[in-house]
Design an enzyme around this catalytic site. Structure first.
Site, PDB file in Angstrom:
ATOM      1  N   GLY A  43      30.850 -31.806  49.046  1.00  0.00           N
ATOM      2  CA  GLY A  43      30.595 -31.061  48.115  1.00  0.00           C
ATOM      3  C   GLY A  43      29.879 -31.744  46.915  1.00  0.00           C
ATOM      4  O   GLY A  43      29.266 -31.529  46.071  1.00  0.00           O
ATOM      5  N   HIS A 439      19.723   0.323  31.017  1.00  0.00           N
ATOM      6  CA  HIS A 439      20.318   0.289  29.546  1.00  0.00           C
ATOM      7  C   HIS A 439      21.656   0.590  29.372  1.00  0.00           C
ATOM      8  O   HIS A 439      22.136   1.441  30.003  1.00  0.00           O
ATOM      9  CB  HIS A 439      19.428   1.229  28.912  1.00  0.00           C
ATOM     10  CG  HIS A 439      19.724   1.447  27.353  1.00  0.00           C
ATOM     11  ND1 HIS A 439      19.379   0.536  26.511  1.00  0.00           N
ATOM     12  CD2 HIS A 439      20.217   2.575  26.742  1.00  0.00           C
ATOM     13  CE1 HIS A 439      19.639   1.132  25.238  1.00  0.00           C
ATOM     14  NE2 HIS A 439      20.353   2.248  25.518  1.00  0.00           N
TER      15      HIS A 439
END
Length: 462
Positions: A43, A439
Site C-alpha cells: 500500500g 437539486h
C-alpha cells in the site's frame, strides 16, 4: 558464485505502493505472473503515511469545526477538546481495515509478494536478500520520500515531516508550516481546526501555487478569515532551536517562533542506490525518465508513480500501474493525459481542479481564443445550506471544448469526477448544459456554471 533463484515471472514489480500494487492486480487479471517486492507494507506511502491517514485527520478536523460552529445551525454543542489518542485510534483503524483488504486482494496464485529491500541488478533481475527474481518485464514503482531543504535538519521532534506529524500524540500549541503547497495547506488546516496557532511560510508568491491564481486568492482569503497566518514570497533562511520550540528566519530577517516546524516542501523520488543508473536508466534529479508509454528505454523496464516526473498523486500512480500492465499484455492502452488527472487539496476550503489553468490555456492557445466563467457558490442552494463560499471556474476554447475546471468550496473534491469526464471527453459547454444536475446539491454548481457559459444563466450572481 551463483545467486539463489527466486523464480521467473512475466512481471517483477519493485515497490508495492499505489502504482505497484495496481499493476500487480491488473496483470493478474490479464493472466500474467507477478512478483511484487517491497521492503515496507503493501500500500506504500498513500495508505500508511499519506493520503488515507491525512484525510482521516482532515475529517476529524471537520467534525471539530462543525461542533465549534454548530450553534449557527441551531444545534447547541460544546467542543470540550481534541483527544489525539482517540483521533489516532480512528485514523489507524481506517488504515488497518484498508490494509487488511489490500492484503486479501493480493493473496492470489498469480501474485507472489516478496518482503524485503529490492535492488535492480540486471535489465530483467531484482535481487532481494541475496535471492534473484527474474522478470520478462520489470516495473519500477519505488515511490517518494519527504524532502527537506539543504542544511535543514529534521530531528523528528521539533523539526518534523508529514510522517512525524501523523504520529503526534498531542496537538502542538503552535506550528510553522514550511511550504504552502498541498501537504502544507492540508496540515495547516488540520492543526488550526484542532486549536493550534499556525503560520505558513512559502517562497512562491501565493499558496497552492500550482492551482489557478483565482483559486489561490480564495484560499488565502479563507485562511485569513480562519486566522491561519501565512507569509508568501518569503524564502526560508534558517531554523534555530529555542527553549520552547523553534525559531524560523525568512528573507528580510523576519522571524517566526512556534513549538514545531513542519517541513512540507514536496516529495523526492526514491531512486538512490537501487541500481537504476547502473542498468542504463536515465535519471534527472533522481526522477526516472520515460516516454509517454512509461518505458525507460532500457530492456523491458517501465516506471510508474512518484518516481516519474509529473504530478505526485496516488491515483496517477494507480492509473499508470494499470496502464503498464495492459501495455505489457499487448492491449495498447491510450497514453495518460497528465492534465486530465484530477487534483484535490482537502483543506478547508477544499480545492479541486482538472485541465488547464486560465494562464496555461492562454499560453497554449492565445489569450483571444480562450474564455472563462466564474460561478459564485452564493447562487447555489446547497452551498447556502452548508454555509460555504467559493466558486466554480470554467476555462474553454472559444467555439471549442472545455480546457479546465477549477473549484473551491466545501465538498468540491466530490465534484471533480464529473469535471474530469468533461475535460477528458473534450465536451463543449453547450453539451454539458443539457445535462440535468440534482437539486439541491453542490454538484448543481457545475451545471449552473455551464448553463451560464452557454449563454443561459439561471442562478448566476455577479
Amino acid at each position: 558464485m551463483s545467486q539463489p533463484n527466486g523464480g521467473t515471472f512475466d512481471i517483477v514489480i519493485l515497490g508495492a505502493g499505489s502504482g505497484g500494487y495496481a499493476a500487480a492486480l491488473r496483470a493478474a487479471e490479464l493472466n500474467l505472473s507477478v512478483a511484487l517486492i517491497d521492503k515496507a507494507e503493501l500500500g506504500g506511502t498513500c495508505l500508511h503515511r499519506g493520503c488515507i491517514p491525512t484525510k482521516a485527520l482532515l475529517h476529524a478536523a471537520e467534525i471539530a469545526d462543525q461542533t465549534r460552529e454548530s450553534e449557527q445551525f441551531g444545534v447547541k454543542a460544546d467542543l470540550v477538546g481534541i483527544d489525539m489518542a482517540g483521533v489516532n485510534a480512528y485514523k489507524d483503524g481506517v488504515v488497518a481495515r484498508l490494509y487488511k483488504g489490500l492484503q486479501g486482494l493480493l493473496k492470489q496464485d498469480k501474485i507472489t509478494v516478496v518482503q524485503g529491500a529490492g535492488k535492480l541488478v540486471g535489465k530483467d533481475t531484482v535481487e532481494v536478500d541475496g535471492k534473484r527474481y527474474t522478470g520478462r518485464n520489470v516495473i519500477l514503482a519505488t515511490g517518494s520520500y519527504s524532502r527537506t531543504i539543504p542544511g535543514l535538519e529534521v530531528d523528528g521532534k521539533r523539526v518534523i515531516t508529514s510522517e512525524h506529524a501523523l504520529k503526534l500524540d498531542r496537538v502542538p500549541s503552535s506550528a510553522i508550516v514550511l511550504g504552502g503547497g498541498v501537504i502544507g495547506v492540508e496540515f495547516a488546516s488540520v492543526w488550526k481546526s484542532f486549536g493550534a496557532d499556525v503560520t505558513i511560510i512559502e517562497a512562491l508568491p501565493r499558496l497552492v501555487a500550482a492551482e489557478d491564481e483565482e483559486i489561490s486568492k480564495t484560499v488565502e482569503r479563507a485562511f485569513r478569515k480562519r486566522k491561519i497566518n501565512f507569509k508568501v514570497g518569503k524564502p526560508f533562511e534558517k531554523v534555530e532551536h529555542t527553549a520552547n520550540g523553534v525559531r524560523a528566519t525568512i528573507a528580510g530577517g523576519e522571524t517566526v517562533e512556534a513549538e514545531v516546524l513542519l517541513v512540507a516542501v514536496g516529495r523526492g523520488p526514491t531512486t538512490a542506490n537501487l541500481g537504476y543508473e547502473q542498468q542504463g536508466i536515465t535519471l534527472d534529479r533522481g526522477f526516472v525518465i520515460t516516454n509517454e508509454r512509461l518505458h525507460t528505454g532500457v530492456g523491458n523496464i517501465y516506471a510508474v508513480g512518484d518516481i516519474v516526473p509529473g504530478l505526485q498523486l496516488a491515483h496517477r500512480g494507480f492509473q499508470q500501474g494499470i496502464f503498464v500492465a495492459e501495455e505489457i499484455a499487448g492491449l495498447r492502452p491510450a497514453p495518460i493525459d497528465e492534465a486530465g488527472i484530477p487534483r484535490v487539496t482537502y483543506s478547508d476550503p477544499e480545492v479541486a481542479s482538472v485541465g488547464l489553468t486560465e494562464t496555461k490555456a492562454k499560453e497554449q492557445y492565445g489569450a483571444d481564443k480562450v474564455s472563462t466563467y466564474n460561478y459564485n457558490l452564493g447562487g447555489n442552494g446547497k452551498s447556502q445550506i452548508l454555509k460555504t463560499a467559493g466558486f466554480v471556474k470554467l476555462v474553454r476554447l472559444n467555439d471549442g471544448p472545455v480546457l479546465g475546471v477549477h473549484m473551491v468550496g466545501a465538498r468540491m473534491g466530490e465534484l471533480v469526477g464529473e469535471a474530469q469526464l468533461i475535460y477528458n471527453w473534450e465536451a463543449f459547454p453547450e453539451e454539458v448544459a443539457q445535462l440535468v444536475h440534482a437539486h439541491p446539491t453542490q454538484n448543481e454548481a457545475l451545471g449552473e456554471a455551464f448553463l451560464a457559459l452557454s449563454g443561459k444563466p439561471l442562478h448566476a450572481h455577479s
